[in-house]
Design a protein around this motif. Sequence first.
Motif, PDB file in Angstrom:
ATOM      1  N   VAL A   2       3.935  18.918 -24.598  1.00 29.25           N
ATOM      2  CA  VAL A   2       3.250  17.764 -25.177  1.00 29.25           C
ATOM      3  C   VAL A   2       1.763  17.893 -24.877  1.00 29.25           C
ATOM      4  CG1 VAL A   2       3.099  15.241 -25.204  1.00 29.25           C
ATOM      5  CG2 VAL A   2       5.315  16.359 -24.884  1.00 29.25           C
ATOM      6  N   SER A   3       0.957  17.839 -25.925  1.00 28.41           N
ATOM      7  CA  SER A   3      -0.466  18.153 -25.765  1.00 28.41           C
ATOM      8  C   SER A   3      -1.350  16.939 -25.528  1.00 28.41           C
ATOM      9  CB  SER A   3      -0.968  18.911 -27.003  1.00 28.41           C
ATOM     10  OG  SER A   3      -0.744  18.166 -28.184  1.00 28.41           O
ATOM     11  N   GLY A   4      -0.803  15.715 -25.721  1.00 24.03           N
ATOM     12  CA  GLY A   4      -1.602  14.528 -25.474  1.00 24.03           C
ATOM     13  C   GLY A   4      -2.713  14.378 -26.518  1.00 24.03           C
ATOM     14  N   PRO A   5      -3.685  13.475 -26.292  1.00 27.32           N
ATOM     15  CA  PRO A   5      -3.788  12.618 -25.096  1.00 27.32           C
ATOM     16  C   PRO A   5      -2.914  11.366 -25.151  1.00 27.32           C
ATOM     17  CG  PRO A   5      -5.626  12.209 -26.556  1.00 27.32           C
ATOM     18  CD  PRO A   5      -4.827  13.308 -27.196  1.00 27.32           C
ATOM     19  N   ASP A   6      -2.320  11.080 -26.309  1.00 28.37           N
ATOM     20  CA  ASP A   6      -1.515   9.864 -26.462  1.00 28.37           C
ATOM     21  C   ASP A   6      -0.076  10.143 -26.027  1.00 28.37           C
ATOM     22  OD1 ASP A   6      -1.350  11.640 -28.550  1.00 28.37           O
ATOM     23  OD2 ASP A   6      -0.971  10.136 -30.087  1.00 28.37           O
ATOM     24  N   TYR A   7       0.102  10.408 -24.730  1.00 31.44           N
ATOM     25  CA  TYR A   7       1.409  10.842 -24.223  1.00 31.44           C
ATOM     26  C   TYR A   7       2.508   9.814 -24.454  1.00 31.44           C
ATOM     27  CZ  TYR A   7      -1.039  14.636 -21.825  1.00 31.44           C
ATOM     28  OH  TYR A   7      -1.791  15.740 -21.542  1.00 31.44           O
ATOM     29  N   ILE A   8       2.224   8.561 -24.216  1.00 27.56           N
ATOM     30  CA  ILE A   8       3.249   7.532 -24.337  1.00 27.56           C
ATOM     31  C   ILE A   8       3.807   7.515 -25.755  1.00 27.56           C
ATOM     32  CG2 ILE A   8       3.772   5.080 -24.097  1.00 27.56           C
ATOM     33  CD1 ILE A   8       3.155   6.508 -21.453  1.00 27.56           C
TER      34      ILE A   8
ATOM     35  N   ALA B 102       6.792  19.666 -20.614  1.00 32.37           N
ATOM     36  CA  ALA B 102       5.591  20.046 -19.876  1.00 32.37           C
ATOM     37  C   ALA B 102       4.378  19.581 -20.665  1.00 32.37           C
ATOM     38  CB  ALA B 102       5.538  21.558 -19.678  1.00 32.37           C
ATOM     39  N   THR B 103       3.272  19.427 -19.976  1.00 33.36           N
ATOM     40  CA  THR B 103       1.999  19.225 -20.649  1.00 33.36           C
ATOM     41  C   THR B 103       1.314  20.584 -20.779  1.00 33.36           C
ATOM     42  OG1 THR B 103       0.972  18.713 -18.506  1.00 33.36           O
ATOM     43  CG2 THR B 103       1.728  16.859 -19.843  1.00 33.36           C
ATOM     44  N   VAL B 104       0.250  20.648 -21.528  1.00 29.53           N
ATOM     45  CA  VAL B 104      -0.426  21.919 -21.776  1.00 29.53           C
ATOM     46  C   VAL B 104      -1.020  22.465 -20.472  1.00 29.53           C
ATOM     47  CG1 VAL B 104      -2.327  23.055 -22.979  1.00 29.53           C
ATOM     48  CG2 VAL B 104      -0.923  21.354 -24.161  1.00 29.53           C
ATOM     49  N   ASP B 105      -0.734  23.714 -20.195  1.00 32.22           N
ATOM     50  CA  ASP B 105      -1.280  24.390 -19.023  1.00 32.22           C
ATOM     51  C   ASP B 105      -2.574  25.083 -19.422  1.00 32.22           C
ATOM     52  OD1 ASP B 105      -1.877  25.838 -16.784  1.00 32.22           O
ATOM     53  OD2 ASP B 105      -0.081  27.094 -16.815  1.00 32.22           O
ATOM     54  N   HIS B 106      -3.678  24.605 -18.875  1.00 34.48           N
ATOM     55  CA  HIS B 106      -4.977  25.186 -19.210  1.00 34.48           C
ATOM     56  C   HIS B 106      -5.373  26.313 -18.263  1.00 34.48           C
ATOM     57  CE1 HIS B 106      -5.746  22.209 -22.296  1.00 34.48           C
ATOM     58  NE2 HIS B 106      -5.420  21.249 -21.447  1.00 34.48           N
ATOM     59  N   GLY B 107      -4.438  26.740 -17.443  1.00 34.92           N
ATOM     60  CA  GLY B 107      -4.728  27.821 -16.515  1.00 34.92           C
ATOM     61  C   GLY B 107      -5.309  27.307 -15.212  1.00 34.92           C
ATOM     62  N   PRO B 108      -5.421  28.166 -14.200  1.00 37.47           N
ATOM     63  CA  PRO B 108      -5.933  27.736 -12.898  1.00 37.47           C
ATOM     64  C   PRO B 108      -7.404  27.373 -12.961  1.00 37.47           C
ATOM     65  CG  PRO B 108      -5.705  30.131 -12.966  1.00 37.47           C
ATOM     66  CD  PRO B 108      -5.088  29.601 -14.233  1.00 37.47           C
ATOM     67  N   SER B 109      -7.811  26.441 -12.122  1.00 45.52           N
ATOM     68  CA  SER B 109      -9.219  26.046 -12.056  1.00 45.52           C
ATOM     69  C   SER B 109      -9.560  25.627 -10.634  1.00 45.52           C
ATOM     70  CB  SER B 109      -9.505  24.893 -13.024  1.00 45.52           C
ATOM     71  OG  SER B 109      -8.716  23.764 -12.705  1.00 45.52           O
TER      72      SER B 109
ATOM     73  N   GLU C  38       5.679  16.734 -37.042  1.00 46.29           N
ATOM     74  CA  GLU C  38       4.239  16.503 -36.943  1.00 46.29           C
ATOM     75  C   GLU C  38       3.681  16.954 -35.591  1.00 46.29           C
ATOM     76  OE1 GLU C  38       3.028  12.264 -36.063  1.00 46.29           O
ATOM     77  OE2 GLU C  38       5.063  11.884 -36.799  1.00 46.29           O
ATOM     78  N   MET C  39       4.452  16.791 -34.528  1.00 45.32           N
ATOM     79  CA  MET C  39       4.003  17.229 -33.207  1.00 45.32           C
ATOM     80  C   MET C  39       4.129  18.738 -33.064  1.00 45.32           C
ATOM     81  SD  MET C  39       5.558  14.270 -30.689  1.00 45.32           S
ATOM     82  CE  MET C  39       5.189  15.264 -29.236  1.00 45.32           C
ATOM     83  N   HIS C  40       5.265  19.269 -33.473  1.00 40.37           N
ATOM     84  CA  HIS C  40       5.507  20.705 -33.344  1.00 40.37           C
ATOM     85  C   HIS C  40       4.482  21.507 -34.143  1.00 40.37           C
ATOM     86  CE1 HIS C  40       8.195  24.268 -32.850  1.00 40.37           C
ATOM     87  NE2 HIS C  40       7.656  24.612 -34.008  1.00 40.37           N
TER      88      HIS C  40
END
Length: 517
Positions: A286-292, A317-324, A242-244
Amino acid sequence: MKEQKKISLESLVSEIEKNGRIGRLGKVFKTEKNYYFYDTGTGKVAKLNSNVYSVLKSLLEGMPLEDIKNLQLSKSEFEDAISEIKSAMENEHILQAPPLKTLTGDAVTNLDDILENKVENVTLEVTEKCNLRCKYCIYHPSHPEYRAFGHENMKWDVAKKAIDFLKEHSQNAENRHIGFYGGEPLLNFELIERAVEYAKKLFGADMSFAITTNATLVNDKIAEYFAKNNFNIIISLDGPQEMHDANRLMVNGTGSFGKTVMGAKKLFEAFHKEGKSSKIGFNMVVSGPDYIEQYTKIQEFIEKSEWIPKDVMILTATVDHGPSESDYFLPQGKEDRWFMEEFYEPLMKWEEVYKSNPDNTEKTLFTDGYMDKGMMIIHKRLLTETPIQQYGMNGCCVPGQRRIYVTTKGEFLHCEKVGNIPCLGNVNEGFDKEKIKKLYVEDFIEEAKEYCKECWAVNLCTLCYVNCYDANGLHLSYRHNSCRNERKYLEDNLRRYHALMEANPSELEQYNEMEIH
């Protein structure tokens, strides 16, 4: 800390401030049992009583002197705390880290020799194509830094030149590796085979290989090939189905979980026959927001999946949204403290919550490798009797030494994580040493030192060139959030390390034999 004759708060501050702003000189932290101080200049950690902790915390955070004098301490408690700090300065040489005027390291002192003789790795971007359309990928339309997929495969002459370059510039390297990346590198498996065959002829047994793959294209032949050729493999698998399948989609929009698991099983089976199962690991985003909740699902998935070896390496890792762009906050200043109070690292928080259940205390967790890395930073920190006189370039590699990421077109980048930034050279002309020296050493130091000189974590910091540049050059306002996250990460690990030291110090011995990668 030994007692000493009474001195005034003003005299103590005047003495400390000879080395600059007090907040750069160290960090207090506490466990459930004790109070501590980490010293920037020596790396020493001192256990404190509560009174010394209160005074030192106030000084480091820049509290006005009149407010410090009004702390909830008696006159004698306050005077004793001041005296103990002064005594520790004299006897342990703490709070005396010299002002940071520049940064140094091998990139400053030995750049030419390293680039000529000590290159360790080339990672070949064998294709820009991919058979997935992951929602968090930079090539997906939903990504804030979206750019369209390329359609180019690396040509053999580019791969050959890159391998030849490694041979010519690795005479004194401790290790030699070749990696394969994409896109999805198995879409150009023919080039991988050709590159491996050529490299083995060129280097003999002195060569190892690595690949990052979604594993959907792995068949028995490919699995056996990787096992026989000493490959280290990272498989992109985001936990249970379900997550993948929420993010990792095939081109037609269907989930890729079934194909990834099938490919992974073939790899484990082939490597098991060769006695090399430990050479396969997973990268889980892991994309969150419910990380736990999601981390718990990953843990349960691994425990219940009998086909996954118990000692498998897992990167998360969490999702990398790129530099900001982000604002700069003075370390231990008011804005920085507000941020630290609100910020939490989800993986550490999950482990804390999960292990609070007595049934989980002795379990092997998928987070163990990540947690070990943080503990290693503290265990193997710089530690001296007197303050160090030079400061290193954080976690920055010597550009081009540990890895050269070779694009399909033959351009050299630091690694696959840096994004669209100025290249280091190319397969036809080699390194552009003047460009590397100017852009990635001199310019970086000139700007980074203005921030590093105010930071208590400068000698623990592991940050590298990622999120420091854009296509035109240095862009350090991308880095400020990373700096805050790093300080929080290091503070949390100081706390975890010393809590373990209190509870079971023998467990720390395992870190004597580990290496930080």
